[in-house]
Write a protein that holds these residues in place. Structure first.
Motif, PDB file in Angstrom:
ATOM      1  N   LEU A   1       0.828  -1.207   0.000  1.00  0.00           N
ATOM      2  CA  LEU A   1       0.000   0.000   0.000  1.00  0.00           C
ATOM      3  C   LEU A   1       0.863   1.258   0.000  1.00  0.00           C
ATOM      4  O   LEU A   1       1.858   1.329   0.722  1.00  0.00           O
ATOM      5  CB  LEU A   1      -0.919   0.010   1.227  1.00  0.00           C
ATOM      6  N   PRO A   2       0.505   2.287  -0.781  1.00  0.00           N
ATOM      7  CA  PRO A   2       1.244   3.558  -0.729  1.00  0.00           C
ATOM      8  C   PRO A   2       1.214   4.114   0.691  1.00  0.00           C
ATOM      9  O   PRO A   2       0.196   4.016   1.386  1.00  0.00           O
ATOM     10  CB  PRO A   2       0.474   4.455  -1.702  1.00  0.00           C
TER      11      PRO A   2
ATOM     12  N   ARG B   1      -9.938  12.224   1.298  1.00  0.00           N
ATOM     13  CA  ARG B   1     -11.050  12.650   0.438  1.00  0.00           C
ATOM     14  C   ARG B   1     -11.371  11.515  -0.539  1.00  0.00           C
ATOM     15  O   ARG B   1     -10.674  11.314  -1.523  1.00  0.00           O
ATOM     16  CB  ARG B   1     -10.676  13.899  -0.351  1.00  0.00           C
ATOM     17  N   GLY B   2     -12.440  10.777  -0.241  1.00  0.00           N
ATOM     18  CA  GLY B   2     -12.861   9.716  -1.146  1.00  0.00           C
ATOM     19  C   GLY B   2     -12.009   8.464  -1.091  1.00  0.00           C
ATOM     20  O   GLY B   2     -12.140   7.590  -1.950  1.00  0.00           O
ATOM     21  N   ARG B   3     -11.129   8.363  -0.107  1.00  0.00           N
ATOM     22  CA  ARG B   3     -10.299   7.159   0.032  1.00  0.00           C
ATOM     23  C   ARG B   3     -10.344   6.664   1.464  1.00  0.00           C
ATOM     24  O   ARG B   3     -10.569   7.434   2.382  1.00  0.00           O
ATOM     25  CB  ARG B   3      -8.823   7.445  -0.293  1.00  0.00           C
TER      26      ARG B   3
ATOM     27  N   ARG C   1      -6.440   3.730  13.173  1.00  0.00           N
ATOM     28  CA  ARG C   1      -7.664   4.313  12.610  1.00  0.00           C
ATOM     29  C   ARG C   1      -7.758   3.990  11.127  1.00  0.00           C
ATOM     30  O   ARG C   1      -6.759   4.038  10.413  1.00  0.00           O
ATOM     31  CB  ARG C   1      -7.671   5.839  12.795  1.00  0.00           C
ATOM     32  N   VAL C   2      -8.959   3.697  10.681  1.00  0.00           N
ATOM     33  CA  VAL C   2      -9.227   3.522   9.252  1.00  0.00           C
ATOM     34  C   VAL C   2     -10.413   4.397   8.893  1.00  0.00           C
ATOM     35  O   VAL C   2     -11.452   4.347   9.566  1.00  0.00           O
ATOM     36  CB  VAL C   2      -9.519   2.044   8.900  1.00  0.00           C
ATOM     37  N   GLY C   3     -10.237   5.233   7.891  1.00  0.00           N
ATOM     38  CA  GLY C   3     -11.302   6.147   7.500  1.00  0.00           C
ATOM     39  C   GLY C   3     -11.679   7.105   8.615  1.00  0.00           C
ATOM     40  O   GLY C   3     -12.831   7.527   8.717  1.00  0.00           O
TER      41      GLY C   3
ATOM     42  N   GLU D   1      -6.584   2.046   1.518  1.00  0.00           N
ATOM     43  CA  GLU D   1      -5.947   2.259   0.219  1.00  0.00           C
ATOM     44  C   GLU D   1      -4.614   2.979   0.341  1.00  0.00           C
ATOM     45  O   GLU D   1      -3.743   2.853  -0.527  1.00  0.00           O
ATOM     46  CB  GLU D   1      -6.877   3.074  -0.677  1.00  0.00           C
ATOM     47  N   LEU D   2      -4.453   3.748   1.397  1.00  0.00           N
ATOM     48  CA  LEU D   2      -3.223   4.484   1.672  1.00  0.00           C
ATOM     49  C   LEU D   2      -2.944   4.393   3.165  1.00  0.00           C
ATOM     50  O   LEU D   2      -3.871   4.293   3.969  1.00  0.00           O
ATOM     51  CB  LEU D   2      -3.359   5.970   1.288  1.00  0.00           C
TER      52      LEU D   2
END
Length: 316
Positions: free
Chosen positions: A36-37, A60-62, A80-82, A128-129
């Motif tokens: 993952l980046p 933002r959106g990820r 934490r996620v999101g 995603e990141l």
């Protein structure tokens, strides 16, 4: 809970130098989140704010995974996620998976266990990141189990000298050692001796290194002139992964305990986690700019901290 007591008992191991055990466990667990980046945040003060700002801008959106330390209220805040902290019950399952790994060179430390638990959670929850804050050092920090796309250095100052060395140059050397496997690096403005060490290490390993200038204003959600530096650094790191991010995308971040003002009764309480002279200097600067008719101060720190210097600054 018993599982948390067992985890916190690992603190008796202290800081164990060497990455062999955590890297072996990471491999045994299937190298979760390795592709993952990611943004890697190191330094003495401002790591948490910078990491939170980067994650906020990239979110933002990820789905962004954010790993920080320490926690303020409960242990799941570290992962934490999101923007949502991990439930403690879910963290128990992650910790159990890490502790089930056998045949390691030595027992894993408290911080190593949580770092691996975070990577398991990020992989399982579709992050995603990633934005990962290092612990107290760099060279031998558990967050080095995987490579990162961009490395950020917040201001480097005196703290944890019993582990990292007696002066600014030595501490910068411990933190800057992560440049050995870095791709791109950005730094806050540093004291001359720290800047020199970072430049030398970046040159040795041919890593592009840039020093950021403070943003014109602190982001909405974090007060204090020092946040202009953290914000500039966070913006540079976030833009490395998404060039479309703007300074305005930092606004709206929430990160408790950083000059956090709570109105209580007829007055207000300011909570701040400053715990070394550099951090207290930022707190004092903010208090000077926001005069009050009267103030009371409640201060506490661990025995290994420079209490006399911090109290002298606060008393001024």
């Amino acid at each position: 809970p018993a599982w948390q007591e067992a985890l916190f008992a690992r603190r008796y191991l202290g800081v164990q130098l060497g990455l062999e055990a955590v890297c072996a466990a990471f491999t045994a667990l299937g190298r979760p989140g390795a592709g993952l980046p990611s943004v890697h945040v190191l330094g003495t003060n401002g790591k948490g704010s910078t990491a939170a700002l980067s994650a906020h801008a990239l979110g933002r959106g990820r789905r962004v995974g954010l790993y920080t330390s320490p926690h303020l209220h409960r242990i799941g805040e570290r992962i934490r996620v999101g923007g949502e902290a991990t439930a403690d019950e879910a963290l128990q399952g992650l910790v159990d998976r890490v502790l089930a790994v056998q045949d390691l060179p030595r027992p894993l430390t408290f911080f190593e266990i949580l770092t691996l638990a975070a990577l398991l959670e990020f992989a399982a929850s579709g992050a995603e990141l990633l934005v990962m804050e290092a612990g107290l050092g760099g060279r031998l920090d558990a967050t080095r189990v995987r490579r990162h796309n961009v490395t950020l250095f917040t201001p480097i100052d005196l703290d944890h000298m019993n582990y990292l060395g007696p002066d600014i140059a030595a501490i910068a050397g411990e933190k800057g050692a992560v440049l050995e496997d870095a791709e791109r690096a950005y730094s806050a403005p540093q004291q001359p001796e720290a800047a020199l060490v970072l430049r030398q290490l970046a040159s040795r390993w041919q890593v592009p290194l840039s020093f950021v200038d403070p943003l014109p204003r602190a982001p909405e959600g974090l007060v204090g002139e020092h946040q202009r530096v953290n914000a500039a650094l966070a913006l540079a790191g976030a833009r490395h992964l998404d060039p479309s991010i703007r300074a305005e995308d930092l606004d709206g971040v929430r990160w408790p305990g950083r000059l956090e003002r709570q109105v209580i009764g007829a007055g207000a309480v300011i909570f701040d986690v400053g715990h070394n002279p550099h951090g207290i200097t930022a707190l004092v600067a903010h208090l000077r700019r926001t005069p009050a008719a009267s103030r009371a101060l409640l201060f506490g720190c661990l025995a290994d901290k420079d209490a006399p210097t911090m109290l002298a600054a606060l008393a001024s």
